[in-house]
Design an enzyme around this catalytic site. Structure first.
Site, short mmCIF file in Angstrom:
data_model
loop_
_atom_site.label_atom_id
_atom_site.label_comp_id
_atom_site.label_asym_id
_atom_site.label_seq_id
_atom_site.Cartn_x
_atom_site.Cartn_y
_atom_site.Cartn_z
N LYS A 144 54.31 61.02 83.38
CA LYS A 144 54.01 62.36 83.92
C LYS A 144 55.17 62.92 84.74
CE LYS A 144 49.73 62.56 82.31
NZ LYS A 144 49.30 63.58 81.34
N GLU B 152 46.32 70.05 88.29
CA GLU B 152 45.05 69.36 88.08
C GLU B 152 45.39 67.90 87.86
OE1 GLU B 152 46.89 70.58 85.76
OE2 GLU B 152 46.91 68.97 84.25
N SER C 6 52.63 54.43 78.22
CA SER C 6 52.79 55.64 79.02
C SER C 6 52.67 55.41 80.53
CB SER C 6 51.78 56.68 78.58
OG SER C 6 50.46 56.16 78.67
C1 LIG Z 1 49.41 56.70 81.97
C2 LIG Z 1 48.82 57.85 81.24
N1 LIG Z 1 48.89 57.89 79.91
C3 LIG Z 1 48.37 58.89 79.20
C4 LIG Z 1 47.69 59.93 79.80
C5 LIG Z 1 47.05 60.98 78.94
O1 LIG Z 1 47.70 62.22 78.94
P1 LIG Z 1 48.64 62.68 77.75
O2 LIG Z 1 47.85 62.59 76.48
O3 LIG Z 1 48.97 64.09 78.11
O4 LIG Z 1 49.82 61.82 77.72
C6 LIG Z 1 47.60 59.96 81.20
C7 LIG Z 1 46.90 61.08 81.88
O5 LIG Z 1 46.61 61.10 83.02
C8 LIG Z 1 48.18 58.88 81.94
O6 LIG Z 1 48.11 58.85 83.27
#
Ligand SMILES: Cc1ncc(COP(=O)(O)O)c(C=O)c1O
Lengths: 399, 266
Positions: free
Chosen positions: A93, A115, A380
């Site tokens: 993020k 948000e 992620s």
């Molecule tokens: C570690 C992590 N991965 C994935 C996501 C999902 O969001 P996005 O699909 O936008 O990557 C989030 C959302 O808060 C997150 O914190």
């Protein structure tokens, strides 16, 4: 060398029939200005250098592409983890919030709002606000505040005001609704830092641009290691920012298969999951036309996922377009499978993943034995924020 | 001629601004909504916005949001609101504008909506999250049905965007008084008159002001600069506060409140 990128929206952000700008008129001048500033900034070498500098020295880019040897053995494939979990604040993020905060500063805005669901985007926005000396307000549903209590504390420690949203489903959907209300009211002084490839144009484009650094790095790193492109990319899909960030730079590489993993939650039935590609219908939520989990009268449905970051009723419009084109496929993983993957990755590789990212890992485990040769998973985020919730789920008390 | 156009033409002759009320259909229940609208007509209200609630109302403040939630909790659907409009039509010729969010009509089907709205005697549509640039599909069905399509101008709107609202709106143009969401406010924004003059210079259609207007003084102050004035949250709050009264008493009390506001245009 990057091939020409596919999937360009029109000037009002339509990806085929999806996307667009479905907002109150009050926001339109600001969104148009944001779009113009974004286009100017992305072509301004000074802006890019400054952002790259922060990404490198502050956030910790490039992130490693780690060959996960033990995991590879288990699933009989060569598996690489793109280690976004190692970034400052613990998830991808921050790539987006540093970019958008710099954009806000360039536009003379001193207040940013966001948000948050899992709290990762809120923490990343609060962090960017702190480092650039801006005022920050984060909206968060009360249910999410409970399951991500650690991140609430972090945001407050970083100087942000966390406003609890107690209406509706008290999760990410309601936090976005509340942030949009704030934006409509304070649009002259405030930029809304949206956390995924959602919402009205230009957000899906802005967030994609700032997250595409993931795929650009991965593309070079895998070639350095394997002398060729991967066969499969895997990423979890909440709004879709980490998945598009990994996928987008590979769209022109026809041999690369892409699979997005949604939250299957507790199984079939509206309200029990957040699987928009399975249970969603065409709708308009929070500024864009896309697949939405809704009832027969157009009211937005409740959703469920053990992972707060995937627990949302709509999905980024560009992903739906890419699905229609047959370029990206989607599947789901249940709460239990994600929890299992959370433990498996921890023990196999010494990496505790975020519950969101655990969904992508779970999909890999499900495909064991049937995988192509080379796979990249977008890891992620890290799981520190989730340990309390997982412990509770396992029936353990933490003190 | 559509009832909205007729109303504005008549009021222009009388040299008076229109007074309009927004109410959330189904709060506290649909029969009360019906009786309220009929009584508003008798109390001097010139037209109404009949609100169909949406689960995620990004343009609304807490009062209208809470009313919408109460109504949704009772299971209100667009088809029910259309039924109530038909029942109102049996008793009153007051112009009715349906106000909602795009997902509601998108899901219902735009063709279906145009046909049903005309059948029950609805005169126009206000969609809080629809801008003219995204409205081609709606315009294509609304025009042949003679349903007015009302678009917004806000204090933040540029001249270009004001002209766009003029080109695409029929019936009237909705001038949002404040940079913000719906909700009763104690005072009108100080620059509202300038905003209205700027819009007036760029448009020819009736200009109707809403958001934040809540008192007879506000209505009176706007009567000479606007062609119409809408009060929403202040009335919705009256309904909420009277919701434990028997229906007849609630209707009488709220209609009296609306009547006082309406009198301020005269
Ligand atoms: C570690 C992590 N991965 C994935 C996501 C999902 O969001 P996005 O699909 O936008 O990557 C989030 C959302 O808060 C997150 O914190």
């Amino acid at each position: 060398m990057a091939r020409p990128q596919q999937s360009t929206p029109d000037e009002r952000g339509h990806f085929g029939p999806y996307g667009g700008m479905f907002v109150p008129e009050t926001l339109m001048p600001a969104l148009l200005e944001l779009g113009r500033e974004f286009q100017a900034a992305r072509q301004d070498p000074a802006f890019r250098d400054e952002l790259d500098g922060y990404l490198a020295e502050y956030a910790g880019r490039p992130t490693p592409l780690y060959f996960a040897a033990r995991l590879s053995e288990v699933v009989e494939s060569r598996v690489y983890l793109k280690r976004e979990d190692l970034l400052h604040t613990g998830a991808h993020k921050i790539n987006n919030t540093l970019g958008q905060a710099l954009l806000a500063r360039r536009m003379g805005k001193k207040r940013i709002i966001a948000e948050t669901g899992a709290g990762q985007h809120g923490v990343a926005t609060a962090t960017a606000a702190a480092v650039f000396g801006m005022e920050c307000v984060v909206y968060m549903g009360s249910e999410d505040m409970e399951r991500q209590a650690l991140n609430v504390f972090r945001m407050r420690q970083l100087g942000a005001e966390v406003r609890e949203v107690t209406h509706g489903s008290r999760t990410l959907k309601d936090a976005i609704t509340e942030a949009m209300r704030d934006y409509v009211t304070n649009v002259r002084t405030t930029n809304y830092v949206l956390g995924s490839i959602l919402g009205p144009h230009p957000y899906p484009l802005i967030v994609r641009e700032f997250q595409s650094v993931i795929g650009r790095e991965a593309r070079e790193q895998i070639v350095a290691r394997e002398r060729r492109q991967p066969d499969l990319l895997l990423a979890c899909v909440g709004g879709g920012s980490n998945s598009i960030g990994l996928f987008h730079p590979f769209l022109g590489d026809e041999s690369v298969d892409m699979l997005g993993v949604e939250a299957g939650g507790l199984g079939d039935g509206l309200g029990r999951h957040a699987a928009r590609f399975l249970g969603g219908t065409l709708g308009v939520l929070h500024g864009d036309r896309t697949l939405v989990l809704q009832d027969a009268s157009g009211q937005i449905a409740r959703t469920h996922s053990i992972s707060a970051g995937l627990d949302y009723a709509a999905v980024g419009p560009e992903l739906v377009h890419l699905r229609d084109q047959g370029r990206v496929r989607f599947t789901t993983v249940s709460d239990d499978e994600a929890l299992d993957a959370f433990s498996r990755l921890s023990k196999l590789e010494g990496i505790i993943p975020a519950l969101e990212s655990a969904h992508a890992v779970a999909q890999l485990l499900k495909m064991a034995g049937e995988l192509p040769e080379i796979v990249i998973i977008n890891l992620s985020g890290r799981g520190d924020k989730d340990v309390q919730a997982v412990a509770k789920h396992l029936g353990e008390e933490l003190h | 001629m559509n009832r909205i156009d007729r109303t504005f033409a008549e009021l222009k002759e009388q040299g008076r601004a229109a007074f309009s009320v927004y109410l959330c259909a189904g709060d506290p229940d649909l029969e009360t909504t019906r009786d309220l609208v009929v009584s508003f007509d008798k109390a001097g209200v010139d037209f109404v916005e009949l609100g169909m609630p949406f689960s995620d109302p990004i343009a609304d403040g807490p009062v209208i949001q809470a009313a919408g939630q109460r109504s949704l909790d009772r299971g209100t659907k667009l088809a029910d609101v259309l039924d109530i409009a038909a029942q109102i039509r049996e008793q009153s010729d007051i112009p009715i504008v349906l106000m909602t969010y795009y997902n509601i009509i998108h899901r219902f089907g735009l063709d279906n909506l145009a046909r049903e709205a005309t059948r029950v005697g609805i005169d126009g549509l206000i969609i809080a999250d629809l801008i003219p640039e995204e409205a081609d599909d709606l315009l294509a069905v609304a025009r042949p049905a003679d349903l007015a399509t009302v678009f917004f101008v806000a204090p933040t709107s540029t001249d270009d965007r004001i002209k766009l609202a003029e080109e695409t709106s029929t019936g009237f143009i909705y001038c949002v008084s404040v940079t913000g969401i719906t909700g009763a406010r104690d005072a009108l924004p100080p620059d509202l008159r300038d905003h209205l003059r700027r819009v007036r210079a760029l448009t020819t259609k009736p200009l109707v002001v809403g958001f934040g207007v809540s008192r007879p003084e506000h209505v009176q102050a706007l009567s000479d600069v606007a062609d119409g004035i809408i009060v929403g949250s202040a009335v919705v709050r009256q309904i909420e506060q009277a919701s434990n009264l028997p229906r007849e008493q609630l209707v009488e009390q709220v209609a009296a409140f609306a009547g006082e506001l309406a009198a301020a245009t005269r």
